[in-house]
Write a protein that holds these residues in place. Structure first.
Motif, PDB file in Angstrom:
ATOM      1  N   LEU A 195      55.097  21.934  71.295  1.00 33.24           N
ATOM      2  CA  LEU A 195      53.872  21.540  72.000  1.00 33.24           C
ATOM      3  C   LEU A 195      54.170  20.515  73.091  1.00 33.24           C
ATOM      4  CD1 LEU A 195      51.290  21.136  69.063  1.00 33.24           C
ATOM      5  CD2 LEU A 195      51.367  22.962  70.760  1.00 33.24           C
ATOM      6  N   LYS A 196      55.043  19.566  72.786  1.00 32.52           N
ATOM      7  CA  LYS A 196      55.379  18.530  73.755  1.00 32.52           C
ATOM      8  C   LYS A 196      56.036  19.142  74.991  1.00 32.52           C
ATOM      9  CE  LYS A 196      57.365  13.923  74.073  1.00 32.52           C
ATOM     10  NZ  LYS A 196      57.919  12.784  73.310  1.00 32.52           N
ATOM     11  N   LYS A 197      56.956  20.052  74.782  1.00 33.18           N
ATOM     12  CA  LYS A 197      57.633  20.719  75.901  1.00 33.18           C
ATOM     13  C   LYS A 197      56.644  21.539  76.717  1.00 33.18           C
ATOM     14  CE  LYS A 197      61.459  23.907  76.873  1.00 33.18           C
ATOM     15  NZ  LYS A 197      62.528  24.746  76.268  1.00 33.18           N
ATOM     16  N   HIS A 198      55.761  22.255  76.021  1.00 34.10           N
ATOM     17  CA  HIS A 198      54.786  23.130  76.678  1.00 34.10           C
ATOM     18  C   HIS A 198      53.795  22.335  77.532  1.00 34.10           C
ATOM     19  CE1 HIS A 198      52.115  26.652  77.057  1.00 34.10           C
ATOM     20  NE2 HIS A 198      51.111  25.820  76.780  1.00 34.10           N
ATOM     21  N   PHE A 199      53.265  21.234  76.983  1.00 35.59           N
ATOM     22  CA  PHE A 199      52.202  20.512  77.675  1.00 35.59           C
ATOM     23  C   PHE A 199      52.724  19.437  78.631  1.00 35.59           C
ATOM     24  CE2 PHE A 199      49.569  22.211  74.154  1.00 35.59           C
ATOM     25  CZ  PHE A 199      48.583  22.799  74.924  1.00 35.59           C
ATOM     26  N   TYR A 200      53.972  19.022  78.456  1.00 37.86           N
ATOM     27  CA  TYR A 200      54.550  18.062  79.398  1.00 37.86           C
ATOM     28  C   TYR A 200      54.564  18.656  80.807  1.00 37.86           C
ATOM     29  CZ  TYR A 200      57.573  14.363  81.195  1.00 37.86           C
ATOM     30  OH  TYR A 200      58.077  13.293  81.914  1.00 37.86           O
ATOM     31  N   ARG A 201      54.882  19.936  80.878  1.00 37.25           N
ATOM     32  CA  ARG A 201      54.921  20.627  82.170  1.00 37.25           C
ATOM     33  C   ARG A 201      53.534  20.725  82.795  1.00 37.25           C
ATOM     34  NH1 ARG A 201      58.183  24.472  79.172  1.00 37.25           N
ATOM     35  NH2 ARG A 201      56.365  25.856  79.165  1.00 37.25           N
ATOM     36  N   LYS A 202      52.497  20.613  81.966  1.00 38.77           N
ATOM     37  CA  LYS A 202      51.126  20.776  82.450  1.00 38.77           C
ATOM     38  C   LYS A 202      50.429  19.435  82.688  1.00 38.77           C
ATOM     39  CE  LYS A 202      50.559  25.347  80.478  1.00 38.77           C
ATOM     40  NZ  LYS A 202      49.620  26.322  79.909  1.00 38.77           N
ATOM     41  N   ASN A 203      51.234  18.360  82.680  1.00 37.01           N
ATOM     42  CA  ASN A 203      50.709  17.037  82.995  1.00 37.01           C
ATOM     43  C   ASN A 203      49.658  16.556  81.990  1.00 37.01           C
ATOM     44  OD1 ASN A 203      51.389  15.077  84.935  1.00 37.01           O
ATOM     45  ND2 ASN A 203      49.385  15.265  85.912  1.00 37.01           N
ATOM     46  N   VAL A 204      49.847  16.910  80.723  1.00 32.91           N
ATOM     47  CA  VAL A 204      48.965  16.459  79.647  1.00 32.91           C
ATOM     48  C   VAL A 204      49.544  15.186  79.039  1.00 32.91           C
ATOM     49  CG1 VAL A 204      48.056  17.014  77.354  1.00 32.91           C
ATOM     50  CG2 VAL A 204      48.088  18.755  79.143  1.00 32.91           C
ATOM     51  N   ALA A 205      48.751  14.127  78.952  1.00 31.79           N
ATOM     52  CA  ALA A 205      49.247  12.828  78.489  1.00 31.79           C
ATOM     53  C   ALA A 205      49.435  12.782  76.975  1.00 31.79           C
ATOM     54  CB  ALA A 205      48.290  11.719  78.924  1.00 31.79           C
ATOM     55  N   PHE A 206      48.494  13.376  76.237  1.00 34.21           N
ATOM     56  CA  PHE A 206      48.549  13.327  74.771  1.00 34.21           C
ATOM     57  C   PHE A 206      47.648  14.406  74.192  1.00 34.21           C
ATOM     58  CE2 PHE A 206      44.863  10.919  75.955  1.00 34.21           C
ATOM     59  CZ  PHE A 206      43.938  11.115  74.948  1.00 34.21           C
ATOM     60  N   ILE A 207      47.818  14.667  72.900  1.00 32.87           N
ATOM     61  CA  ILE A 207      46.930  15.560  72.156  1.00 32.87           C
ATOM     62  C   ILE A 207      46.341  14.763  71.000  1.00 32.87           C
ATOM     63  CG2 ILE A 207      46.721  17.659  70.753  1.00 32.87           C
ATOM     64  CD1 ILE A 207      49.129  18.775  72.283  1.00 32.87           C
ATOM     65  N   LYS A 208      45.034  14.694  70.936  1.00 33.76           N
ATOM     66  CA  LYS A 208      44.345  13.986  69.853  1.00 33.76           C
ATOM     67  C   LYS A 208      44.121  14.938  68.689  1.00 33.76           C
ATOM     68  CE  LYS A 208      41.310  10.932  70.941  1.00 33.76           C
ATOM     69  NZ  LYS A 208      41.923   9.709  70.373  1.00 33.76           N
ATOM     70  N   ILE A 209      44.407  14.476  67.469  1.00 36.99           N
ATOM     71  CA  ILE A 209      44.156  15.274  66.267  1.00 36.99           C
ATOM     72  C   ILE A 209      43.401  14.415  65.244  1.00 36.99           C
ATOM     73  CG2 ILE A 209      46.273  16.628  66.640  1.00 36.99           C
ATOM     74  CD1 ILE A 209      47.445  15.221  64.144  1.00 36.99           C
ATOM     75  N   ASN A 210      42.655  15.064  64.373  1.00 36.37           N
ATOM     76  CA  ASN A 210      41.957  14.374  63.283  1.00 36.37           C
ATOM     77  C   ASN A 210      41.900  15.309  62.073  1.00 36.37           C
ATOM     78  OD1 ASN A 210      40.184  16.143  64.549  1.00 36.37           O
ATOM     79  ND2 ASN A 210      38.903  14.512  65.389  1.00 36.37           N
ATOM     80  N   PRO A 211      43.035  15.507  61.390  1.00 37.62           N
ATOM     81  CA  PRO A 211      43.097  16.486  60.294  1.00 37.62           C
ATOM     82  C   PRO A 211      42.127  16.156  59.154  1.00 37.62           C
ATOM     83  CG  PRO A 211      45.284  15.697  60.898  1.00 37.62           C
ATOM     84  CD  PRO A 211      44.301  14.800  61.565  1.00 37.62           C
ATOM     85  N   GLU A 212      41.569  17.186  58.583  1.00 42.48           N
ATOM     86  CA  GLU A 212      40.670  16.985  57.441  1.00 42.48           C
ATOM     87  C   GLU A 212      41.503  16.921  56.161  1.00 42.48           C
ATOM     88  OE1 GLU A 212      36.261  18.460  56.984  1.00 42.48           O
ATOM     89  OE2 GLU A 212      37.632  19.984  56.239  1.00 42.48           O
ATOM     90  N   ILE A 213      42.272  15.865  56.068  1.00 46.62           N
ATOM     91  CA  ILE A 213      43.143  15.627  54.917  1.00 46.62           C
ATOM     92  C   ILE A 213      42.616  14.398  54.193  1.00 46.62           C
ATOM     93  CG2 ILE A 213      45.467  15.025  54.158  1.00 46.62           C
ATOM     94  CD1 ILE A 213      46.520  16.444  56.669  1.00 46.62           C
ATOM     95  N   SER A 214      42.220  14.556  52.956  1.00 44.87           N
ATOM     96  CA  SER A 214      41.694  13.435  52.178  1.00 44.87           C
ATOM     97  C   SER A 214      42.843  12.562  51.700  1.00 44.87           C
ATOM     98  CB  SER A 214      40.903  13.951  50.977  1.00 44.87           C
ATOM     99  OG  SER A 214      40.583  12.886  50.096  1.00 44.87           O
ATOM    100  N   ILE A 215      42.748  11.261  52.006  1.00 42.08           N
ATOM    101  CA  ILE A 215      43.760  10.327  51.502  1.00 42.08           C
ATOM    102  C   ILE A 215      43.199   9.431  50.401  1.00 42.08           C
ATOM    103  CG2 ILE A 215      45.038  10.323  53.674  1.00 42.08           C
ATOM    104  CD1 ILE A 215      43.789   7.555  54.250  1.00 42.08           C
ATOM    105  N   GLY A 216      41.893   9.575  50.129  1.00 42.90           N
ATOM    106  CA  GLY A 216      41.303   8.763  49.074  1.00 42.90           C
ATOM    107  C   GLY A 216      39.867   9.140  48.788  1.00 42.90           C
ATOM    108  N   THR A 217      39.397   8.776  47.608  1.00 39.73           N
ATOM    109  CA  THR A 217      37.994   8.985  47.226  1.00 39.73           C
ATOM    110  C   THR A 217      37.317   7.622  47.137  1.00 39.73           C
ATOM    111  OG1 THR A 217      38.623   9.005  44.886  1.00 39.73           O
ATOM    112  CG2 THR A 217      38.406  11.131  45.985  1.00 39.73           C
ATOM    113  N   ILE A 218      36.067   7.589  47.559  1.00 42.19           N
ATOM    114  CA  ILE A 218      35.335   6.326  47.620  1.00 42.19           C
ATOM    115  C   ILE A 218      34.541   6.108  46.338  1.00 42.19           C
ATOM    116  CG2 ILE A 218      33.601   5.003  48.886  1.00 42.19           C
ATOM    117  CD1 ILE A 218      34.328   6.600  51.371  1.00 42.19           C
ATOM    118  N   ASP A 219      34.746   4.958  45.724  1.00 33.86           N
ATOM    119  CA  ASP A 219      33.999   4.549  44.535  1.00 33.86           C
ATOM    120  C   ASP A 219      33.041   3.440  44.960  1.00 33.86           C
ATOM    121  OD1 ASP A 219      33.029   3.562  42.164  1.00 33.86           O
ATOM    122  OD2 ASP A 219      34.972   3.357  41.178  1.00 33.86           O
TER     123      ASP A 219
END
Length: 417
Positions: A94-118
């Motif tokens: 992805l970095k190689k592909h988008f570097y050529r296209k002048n993209v600064a970064f890719i934002k992600i927000n995976p739906e991965i639970s790291i904890g449960t709220i009590d």
């Protein structure tokens, strides 16, 4: 050696549907929606020599000006985050592909639970998924810190209702009382159509900085696969008045008995019961006056509504709202309970959308949290939001220019339920 390739809509939608992290955010429907919101997009996959897809993602591309562009993978990449080899190879491609296209970064927000709220003990019980944070940071991902409220594009903390385990008895008593009150007030749930978005918009326009076309675009994108529903809550003021007057008479009879007890035995408990009954009578009297006025004025029958997205075994409440003028009739409690009842036979989960991880008394979203907690959902902390740096120089320039903070400014406007 694997390669990065553009996937067809069919390839991607099938992969996403069968992936554990698949969500409606990672579908061709969402790509269609994003294209109406000013994004370009690419659908990319990491494919081996046999054509098997090992990772994939919808990447939305947005121009901030003629110099700067960024990418966004809503709900993160569809990948095994515990496989460092695949993760490293995919991100490098992805970095190689988008570097050529002048993209600064890719934002992600995976739906991965790291904890449960009590909430009872005011703590979060974490799990081993927190280790994924270290893996991402080692691959040049930058984590957004301190987001206990709604600083991110998608909430970091979420409430999820297990539908088949939910009925009126499993809901907290205060919430149950409000639901029963709303039912007695003559509320009913109706399935709407695209044309009803105009009615619904009146209840949600003050919650987010989105124009009505935003919701029309959602409907156009997801209705093609029957993946979106519109609901409205209607009130019958004639039935409401009948029920309220009956309730008032019962409460008046109860109040008279309590007054007699207080006169004979003025204990603290009896005085508290008297005060509670007096308050109930006052509220009921106010509701009767309001319902009488609305009936005489031929007021609108619709007082609340919601938009839901259906994907796999899960319902997502995109947005909901109600007319604050009718708050005493508890329309939001009624709406959410009836949505649970409507979907529980055919779906497993309902995403109630964001909550906070703030346990303090000064939490400005305390009312929102308490409202959703009343349904006794499971509540999770997700791994959060990361920026995968493609071009360090462009990324730093974006930060210094202020364009980054301006672009991702939170959209929510009001927080009360």
């Amino acid at each position: 050696m694997m390669k990065l390739k553009n996937l067809s809509i069919f390839e991607f939608d099938e992969f996403s549907y069968n992936h554990p992290l698949g969500s409606y955010h990672q579908t061709s429907n969402y790509a269609l929606l994003a294209s109406e919101q000013g994004y370009d997009y690419e659908i990319l996959g990491l494919v081996d020599n046999n054509g098997k897809i090992h990772a994939a993602s919808l990447i939305l591309i947005k121009k901030l000006n003629f110099l700067y562009r960024y990418g966004y993978a809503p709900k993160g990449f569809l990948i095994d985050y515990y496989n460092p080899s695949i993760l490293s190879e995919f991100t490098a491609a992805l970095k190689k592909h988008f570097y050529r296209k002048n993209v600064a970064f890719i934002k992600i927000n995976p739906e991965i639970s790291i904890g449960t709220i009590d909430y009872q003990n005011k703590e979060i019980k974490y799990n081993k998924n927190r280790l994924i944070e270290d893996t991402l940071k080692a691959l040049h991902f930058r984590k957004l810190e301190g987001n206990k409220h709604f600083e991110t594009k998608i909430p970091k903390y979420n409430a999820v209702q297990i539908l088949k385990n939910t009925d009126i008895k499993t809901i907290s008593k205060p919430t149950r009382n409000k639901i029963n009150k709303s039912i007695r007030s003559g509320l009913s749930l109706e399935k709407g159509t695209r044309e009803d978005i105009e009615i619904l918009f009146e209840f949600i326009k003050n919650k987010k900085d989105y124009p009505i076309n935003h919701y029309y675009n959602y409907y156009n994108a997801f209705s093609k696969k029957d993946a979106i529903d519109i609901f409205l809550v209607k009130i019958d003021f004639e039935e409401c008045l009948i029920n309220l007057r009956e309730k008032y008479e019962k409460e008046m009879h109860k109040n008279t008995e309590i007054v007699n007890k207080v006169m004979k035995n003025p204990t603290n408990d009896n005085l508290k019961r008297k005060l509670s009954s007096d308050n109930a009578l006052t509220t009921c009297s106010e509701n009767i006056a309001a319902a009488t006025r609305y009936l005489a004025q031929n007021k609108t029958d619709y007082i609340a509504g919601a938009i839901t997205i259906k994907y796999k075994n899960r319902i997502n409440i995109l947005i909901s709202g109600f007319n604050k003028e009718f708050k005493n009739f508890c329309p939001n409690y009624f709406l959410h309970y009836m949505l649970i009842e409507y979907y529980k036979d055919n779906y497993d989960f309902m995403d109630l959308n964001g909550i906070t991880g703030d346990f303090t008394r000064t939490n400005p979203y305390k009312g929102l949290d308490n409202f959703k907690k009343g349904f006794n959902p499971l509540t999770f902390e997700y791994i959060g939001e990361f920026d995968f740096i493609i071009n360090e120089g462009l990324y730093k320039s974006l930060e210094q220019s202020g364009l980054l903070s301006k672009e991702f400014k939170r959209k929510e406007k009001r927080v009360s339920e």
